[in-house]
Scaffold this active site. Structure first.
Site, PDB file in Angstrom:
ATOM      1  CG  ASP A  66      -3.487  -2.546   4.109  1.00  0.00           C
ATOM      2  OD1 ASP A  66      -4.306  -2.543   5.036  1.00  0.00           O
ATOM      3  OD2 ASP A  66      -2.822  -3.554   3.787  1.00  0.00           O
ATOM      4  CB  ALA A  79      -0.919   0.002   1.216  1.00  0.00           C
TER       5      ALA A  79
HETATM    6  C1  MEV Z   1      -4.509  -6.446   5.340  1.00  0.00           C
HETATM    7  O1  MEV Z   1      -3.568  -5.480   5.786  1.00  0.00           O
HETATM    8  C2  MEV Z   1      -5.845  -6.182   5.943  1.00  0.00           C
HETATM    9  C3  MEV Z   1      -6.948  -7.169   5.569  1.00  0.00           C
HETATM   10  O2  MEV Z   1      -8.114  -6.769   6.300  1.00  0.00           O
HETATM   11  C4  MEV Z   1      -7.221  -7.169   4.081  1.00  0.00           C
HETATM   12  C5  MEV Z   1      -7.910  -5.917   3.586  1.00  0.00           C
HETATM   13  O3  MEV Z   1      -8.468  -5.144   4.399  1.00  0.00           O
HETATM   14  O4  MEV Z   1      -7.911  -5.739   2.364  1.00  0.00           O
HETATM   15  C6  MEV Z   1      -6.599  -8.586   5.996  1.00  0.00           C
END
Ligand code: MEV
Length: 290
Positions: free
Chosen positions: A132, A90
């Site tokens: 993210d 991200a």
């Molecule tokens: C990943 O950092 C966070 C998750 O919730 C995936 C998402 O929100 O896209 C696991």
């Protein structure tokens, strides 16, 4: 016309609500003081990643989600561990978007930046919630909801929190883990709803500057729920236990799981860092909020 441009963006830690956030529940994440820098330079010939500290087969495809196939050289530097739930892709997405807009002489608003970041994130993570790279674009703390008509993103004021990040040394595959939860969504629905409700309570507690004991207890609860979702591992459970035994107020895996990091909420990072050092667990401290 500019010849080169640079963009930067921070990584993130999710304090509560990962995975459930994919299904419209709220989650809270904070930016960290580590991040990624992307430098773009016009060059003759095909667009190419000329320097990168991360080697991912999807990197070239991810660059071409924003850049033209011809004419751009890309240099990437990052202080974020890759695949550890700290939002390295991200941060890359938003740093790239910032650099690309700047190279074209444009100043994007948040919406444009977030949409551009989504194009890159989808190459890495399939169908992510977008939390993210929202944090990477805002460079602060956010309450995030992934709603059918588009994301609901509220910047949050978070009290200063001392976190210790314990690294499992293993990378988790966000795309795979999100898909695995999605495949079992019907069965896992009650746990997903519990995580969402917990995240909502956590956000309220943050807004009321609840004491770290209260926040920590909720983080540990969140970890247990992520275990029931099937995304924790023996190693991550051990690291969370280790942090609690060393006096942390609470501990949870942060991010998609399957590897990555555990975050522990502490009063004094030194105590846990020393214990981690003795046990040979890679760890570092991060102050968020404040
Ligand atoms: C990943 O950092 C966070 C998750 O919730 C995936 C998402 O929100 O896209 C696991």
């Amino acid at each position: 016309m500019r010849d080169q441009a640079t963009g930067t963006a921070p990584g993130k830690l999710i304090l509560a609500g990962e995975h459930a956030v994919v299904y419209g529940h709220p989650a809270v994440a904070v930016a960290v003081n580590r991040g990624t820098t992307v430098q773009l330079r016009r060059r003759p010939g095909p667009t190419r990643v000329e320097r990168a500290i991360l080697h991912d087969a999807r990197l070239h495809e991810a660059m071409l989600a924003l850049l033209p196939p011809e004419g751009v050289g890309v240099h990437i530097e990052s202080s974020l561990p890759v695949g550890r739930g700290m939002g390295s892709s991200a941060a890359l997405a938003i740093a790239l978007a910032r650099a690309w807009f700047t190279l074209q002489g444009q100043e994007p608003d948040f919406q444009q930046l977030h949409e551009a970041g989504f194009k890159v994130e989808r190459v890495f993570h399939g169908n992510p919630s977008g939390i993210d790279h929202a944090v990477a674009a805002i460079e602060g703390a956010v309450r995030y909801r992934n709603l059918p008509d588009g994301p609901e993103i509220e910047p949050l004021t978070v009290p200063s929190l001392e976190l210790v990040v314990l690294d499992s040394g293993l990378a988790g595959d966000t795309r795979l883990l999100v898909q695995r939860v999605r495949d079992q969504r019907l069965v896992l629905q009650p746990v997903i709803a519990e995580i969402g409700a917990l995240a909502e309570r956590f956000i309220e507690a943050l807004e009321m500057s609840a004491p770290p004991e209260v926040l920590g207890h909720m983080m540990t609860e969140n970890h247990a729920l992520l275990g029931r979702l099937g995304v924790s591992t023996v190693n991550l459970d051990r690291l969370a236990r280790f942090a609690l035994d060393a006096g942390a107020h609470g501990a949870k895996l942060a991010g998609a799981g399957g590897g990555g990091v555990v975050i522990a909420l502490v009063d004094d990072p030194e105590l846990l860092l020393r214990a981690a050092g003795k046990a040979g667990v890679p760890a570092f401290s991060v102050t968020v909020g404040g």
